[in-house]
Scaffold this motif. Structure first.
Motif, PDB file in Angstrom:
ATOM      1  N   UNK A 128      -8.934   0.769   4.548  1.00 22.45           N
ATOM      2  CA  UNK A 128      -8.688  -0.385   3.681  1.00 22.45           C
ATOM      3  C   UNK A 128      -9.183  -0.125   2.258  1.00 22.45           C
ATOM      4  N   UNK A 129     -10.304   0.593   2.134  1.00 17.55           N
ATOM      5  CA  UNK A 129     -10.830   0.914   0.808  1.00 17.55           C
ATOM      6  C   UNK A 129      -9.883   1.858   0.063  1.00 17.55           C
ATOM      7  N   UNK A 130      -9.303   2.798   0.792  1.00 11.33           N
ATOM      8  CA  UNK A 130      -8.316   3.698   0.169  1.00 11.33           C
ATOM      9  C   UNK A 130      -7.095   2.899  -0.282  1.00 11.33           C
ATOM     10  N   UNK A 131      -6.671   1.922   0.535  1.00 10.15           N
ATOM     11  CA  UNK A 131      -5.552   1.057   0.152  1.00 10.15           C
ATOM     12  C   UNK A 131      -5.890   0.261  -1.103  1.00 10.15           C
ATOM     13  N   UNK A 132      -7.135  -0.188  -1.193  1.00  7.70           N
ATOM     14  CA  UNK A 132      -7.569  -0.930  -2.381  1.00  7.70           C
ATOM     15  C   UNK A 132      -7.543  -0.014  -3.606  1.00  7.70           C
ATOM     16  N   UNK A 133      -7.989   1.229  -3.449  1.00  2.76           N
ATOM     17  CA  UNK A 133      -7.923   2.192  -4.549  1.00  2.76           C
ATOM     18  C   UNK A 133      -6.491   2.327  -5.066  1.00  2.76           C
ATOM     19  N   UNK A 134      -5.564   2.529  -4.137  1.00  2.00           N
ATOM     20  CA  UNK A 134      -4.166   2.707  -4.524  1.00  2.00           C
ATOM     21  C   UNK A 134      -3.607   1.458  -5.191  1.00  2.00           C
ATOM     22  N   UNK A 135      -4.041   0.296  -4.696  1.00  2.00           N
ATOM     23  CA  UNK A 135      -3.622  -0.983  -5.284  1.00  2.00           C
ATOM     24  C   UNK A 135      -4.089  -1.082  -6.736  1.00  2.00           C
ATOM     25  N   UNK A 136      -5.371  -0.750  -6.987  1.00  2.00           N
ATOM     26  CA  UNK A 136      -5.910  -0.810  -8.346  1.00  2.00           C
ATOM     27  C   UNK A 136      -5.227   0.220  -9.238  1.00  2.00           C
ATOM     28  N   UNK A 137      -5.018   1.398  -8.692  1.00  2.00           N
ATOM     29  CA  UNK A 137      -4.371   2.463  -9.472  1.00  2.00           C
ATOM     30  C   UNK A 137      -2.960   2.038  -9.889  1.00  2.00           C
ATOM     31  N   UNK A 138      -2.244   1.372  -8.968  1.00  2.00           N
ATOM     32  CA  UNK A 138      -0.902   0.889  -9.290  1.00  2.00           C
ATOM     33  C   UNK A 138      -0.923  -0.144 -10.402  1.00  2.00           C
ATOM     34  N   UNK A 139      -1.909  -1.053 -10.374  1.00  2.00           N
ATOM     35  CA  UNK A 139      -2.033  -2.047 -11.436  1.00  2.00           C
ATOM     36  C   UNK A 139      -2.343  -1.386 -12.777  1.00  2.00           C
ATOM     37  N   UNK A 140      -3.282  -0.432 -12.744  1.00  2.00           N
ATOM     38  CA  UNK A 140      -3.666   0.249 -13.987  1.00  2.00           C
ATOM     39  C   UNK A 140      -2.499   1.056 -14.552  1.00  2.00           C
ATOM     40  N   UNK A 141      -1.750   1.684 -13.667  1.00  2.00           N
ATOM     41  CA  UNK A 141      -0.620   2.489 -14.109  1.00  2.00           C
ATOM     42  C   UNK A 141       0.402   1.638 -14.853  1.00  2.00           C
ATOM     43  N   UNK A 142       0.552   0.386 -14.437  1.00  2.00           N
ATOM     44  CA  UNK A 142       1.513  -0.526 -15.059  1.00  2.00           C
ATOM     45  C   UNK A 142       0.879  -1.461 -16.080  1.00  2.00           C
TER      46      UNK A 142
END
Length: 560
Positions: A390-404
């Motif tokens: 779940x923490x890895x999923x959260x990382x990817x979620x934040x990275x996606x927001x930052x990327x956009x």
């Protein structure tokens, strides 16, 4: 009756945003439901408009349950002279009683059923042939003339069918009063755009509060959360007042939009959608803060999220057009400093990630400390694996927001809950490793520590050279044995400090550049300690290949 109940079931369960609503037409149906049902349906004009009840002046069935039951929808009252539509419940009840022309005794139902077929044919003929109706005298007021024309079509004004104790003039007068009242209420009805300008004042105050918090090095979410927990100041009390005012406005707006959509194919107009989106992104984080301030609270989205937030988010998605570009536009990049995070539930994801980190850290400490393990429940290997996933999923979620560029820059403020998660996460995460080449050192005082370590090295080097050169010893103050021991101890502490940063990928890979002050320190320190000295950091830095692996994010750094 069954058709009406089935239609009500459809209206309640099916989302008709992209689907046409059903139209229920009944012929000679009895009334169903009491005043409560009638009021509930009438409050939703879109529901009320889905029912058309055709009633003949010869049919007794619609009049059987006239006492105690209330009508809803539109009633088409028919006679051999024509037909008229009525929507006001009181008017419908009154006319149902007054217009019945059938015999009070037993009556063969077949002729009554046949008459509905005749009505349908007549209506179709009148629509095609543009049939006309005789109008009242010109001296009659327009509203009364209109109502009189409707009453004539129901057959109520035929001389041979005048009922005892029925005064036509009184009925027309009462209907006219109700129509005037209805028209007045519609004019005074909730205007969906009237209050948007007024609430901008409240939103402006929240923007000011957001800026004030940022100037203090903390985002407005964390400031509000901390103040709510530890006691409100006057500024924060004002925030609560404005927050309540905005919430009341948008709760009412959403409720009214569901009852009476503002435009065809959408519940809210574009202007209202944008206003509601700004409200949701600004205010929902404060509700999330209140939710997680209650000890033991989990899963806000499932257990605590208000319905009006869900609706506003859903309606925004339904009106948004798919973007042709995959990345963020220039406007997003320009405004990221002052923009709000697009996902209004961002902070609930942060809070859940913090809870996961706490549970993992608690488990690890339990392994090392038997006493504390009695006080904390050990999570199973499966639970631990699930938490890390779940923490890895959260990382990817934040990275996606930052990327956009879809997340506010406030999350990087030193006192933010996001940075707390970043520091508390167990070990370096994948996002840190991926971005170590371009990331900044987390400790902004790192270079101050490097400079102090260089000074210590120079003092130690100066002392050693003074033993060999008596002339230079007169120009330099000899450090005592105690000072030398203290300096070496501090250098060991600096080693451990750097190793800890590297282990967590919390230091920029730029420190390994040949001309950096850190590498200068490393050269001087290596001369002091000699080649035989061994420590976790020196063993790591001796191998030049480790620099490259660290920059790639692939270096595995063991525990000290």
């Amino acid at each position: 009756s069954v058709a009406s109940l089935f239609t009500l079931s459809l209206l309640e369960k099916i989302n008709f945003t992209n689907t046409k609503r059903p139209l229920c037409i009944t012929f000679g149906s009895p009334l169903i439901g009491d005043e409560g049902l009638q009021e509930a349906i009438s409050n939703y004009p879109t529901w009320n408009s889905c029912f058309l009840h055709v009633v003949s002046d010869q049919d007794p069935v619609p009049r059987v349950l006239i006492n105690g039951y209330q009508p809803f929808g539109t009633f088409l009252l028919c006679s051999k002279l024509g037909c008229s539509c009525f929507e006001d419940p009181r008017t419908i009840l009154e006319l149902l009683k007054a217009t019945y022309s059938g015999s009070p005794g037993n009556q063969d139902p077949n002729p009554v059923f046949d008459v509905y077929g005749t009505f349908v044919k007549d209506i179709n003929r009148k629509v095609i042939c543009k049939d006309t109706t005789m109008l009242p005298e010109r001296t009659t007021q327009p509203l009364r003339a209109c109502i009189t024309t409707q009453i004539v079509a129901t057959g109520l004004m035929q001389p041979e069918q005048q009922r005892q104790n029925v005064d036509i003039n009184i009925i027309i007068t009462e209907i006219a009063k109700r129509e005037k009242m209805t028209a007045m209420l519609k004019r005074e009805a909730f205007d969906p755009t009237k209050g948007l300008n007024d609430i901008k004042v409240n939103m402006a105050y929240l923007e000011w509060y957001k800026k004030l918090s940022k100037d203090d090095g903390i985002g407005y979410y964390d400031r509000y959360k901390n103040e709510s927990r530890n006691g409100m100041k006057k500024t924060d009390m004002d925030v609560i007042r404005y927050k309540k005012s905005l919430t009341c406005f948008w709760e009412k707006m959403v409720d009214q939009a569901e009852k009476r959509p503002q435009t065809v194919g959408a519940f809210l107009r574009t202007r209202s959608i944008f206003g509601g989106t700004n409200f949701r992104r600004m205010i929902e984080p404060l509700d999330i803060a209140d939710y997680y301030n209650i000890e033991g609270s989990r899963d806000y989205i499932k257990n605590g999220r208000a319905e009006h937030y869900k609706k506003l988010e859903q309606w925004l998605k339904e009106t948004e057009k798919p973007s042709s570009s995959s990345g963020p536009n220039d406007l997003k990049k320009q405004n990221v400093k002052s923009s709000l995070t697009e996902d209004s539930c961002f902070w609930t994801h942060v809070e859940e990630a913090l809870i996961l980190c706490d549970s993992l850290n608690g488990r690890e400490s339990g392994v090392m400390n038997k006493e504390s393990s009695k006080k904390k429940r050990k999570s199973s290997a499966m639970d631990e694996e699930s938490s890390k996933k779940k923490l890895v999923e959260f990382e990817n979620y934040v990275y996606g927001l930052m990327k956009n560029y879809a997340v506010s820059s406030e999350i990087f403020l030193p006192k933010s809950s996001f940075m707390k998660w970043w520091g508390n996460s167990s070990g370096p995460n994948d996002l840190k490793k991926q971005n170590v080449k371009s990331s900044l050192t987390e400790d902004s005082c790192f270079w101050a520590r490097v400079e102090e370590a260089l000074i210590l090295c120079e003092s130690l080097t100066g002392r050693e050279s003074s033993v060999m050169n008596e002339e230079s010893s007169k120009k330099k103050r000899k450090a005592s044995a105690m000072d030398e021991e203290s300096s070496k101890k501090k250098l060991v502490e600096f080693e451990n400090y750097v190793y800890g940063l590297m282990k967590n990928y919390a230091v920029s890979s730029e420190i390994f550049l040949p001309k950096s002050s850190f590498m200068k320190w490393w050269g001087e320190y290596r001369e002091i300690i000699g080649t035989s000295y061994s420590s976790p950091l020196t063993n790591l830095i001796k191998n030049v290949e480790n620099y490259k692996e660290y920059t790639k994010g692939t270096l595995v750094i063991p525990e000290m």
